[in-house]
Design a protein around this motif. Structure first.
Motif: not given
Ligand code: MN
Length: 205
Positions: A23-25, A40, A150, A154
């Motif tokens: 996943d990426t933010e 992540q 968080y 994810d």
């Molecule tokens: Mn995310």
């Protein structure tokens, strides 16, 4: 089960073989404008690795790029279209082969229009994950404990979700259709980056 924070790249050798959840933010939803802050990644064995990128990063990250590009590893995403575009734009590497739990959910959970990660984790796995930090500032110098938790959550459930969704895809006879969608997904992300973001290229008008 631990969450590890790394700067600018994944250490070598921290992931077991096999599929990895990613996943990426970012700073927002407009990929060329809103920089990639965090990637992540989890091998599904219980640990999550967070790779943070500083403002002005070169995004060299050779270990992370090798994992993303590895043709022998399936990359699991939830709404991979966004993450694949971000990884391509910032790391310069196209994720493939891929699996998207949102697409799989749309193909089997035809009784609902709720395909958010929180919803399918709750229904298929019985866990309650918080989405409170979703819209937080991922670009600051320090990530809060809530942001780390968080971000890790994810990717924590994507292997288990794939297993559940695959059972349902087989049951409903839609596995081949799902695979065709997954095979196209990196190209859909490339279309987004190339200037066809909100245009359905299959539409008549
Ligand atoms: Mn995310």
């Amino acid at each position: 089960m631990s969450v590890y924070l790394h700067e600018e790249d994944l250490p070598a050798g921290v992931l077991a073989d096999g599929p990895v959840a990613i996943d990426t933010e970012t700073m927002g939803l407009i990929t060329p404008r809103d920089r990639l802050c965090l990637v992540q990644i989890s091998d599904g064995k219980g640990d999550e690795h967070l790779v943070r990128f500083q403002p002005g990063s070169s995004y060299a990250a050779p270990n992370l790029r090798a994992i993303v590009a590895d043709p022998n590893r399936i990359k699991l995403f939830h709404f991979g279209r966004f993450d694949i575009a971000a990884l391509q734009h910032y790391l310069g590497v196209l994720a493939a082969p891929v699996y998207c739990t949102k697409i799989a959910s749309r193909l089997v959970r035809t009784y609902t229009d709720r395909h958010g990660l929180k919803e399918i984790v709750r229904e298929l796995l019985g866990f309650d994950i918080s989405k409170q930090q979703q819209s937080s500032d991922w670009g600051g110098p320090v990530l809060s404990d809530a942001q780390r938790d968080y971000a890790a959550s994810d990717v924590r459930y994507l292997h288990a979700l794939k297993a559940e969704l695959d059972v349902r895809l087989e049951r409903e006879g839609r596995m081949a259709l799902a695979q065709a969608c997954f095979d196209f997904l990196p190209h859909r992300a490339l279309l987004d980056l190339a200037g066809w973001p909100e245009i359905d290229i299959f539409a008549h008008a």
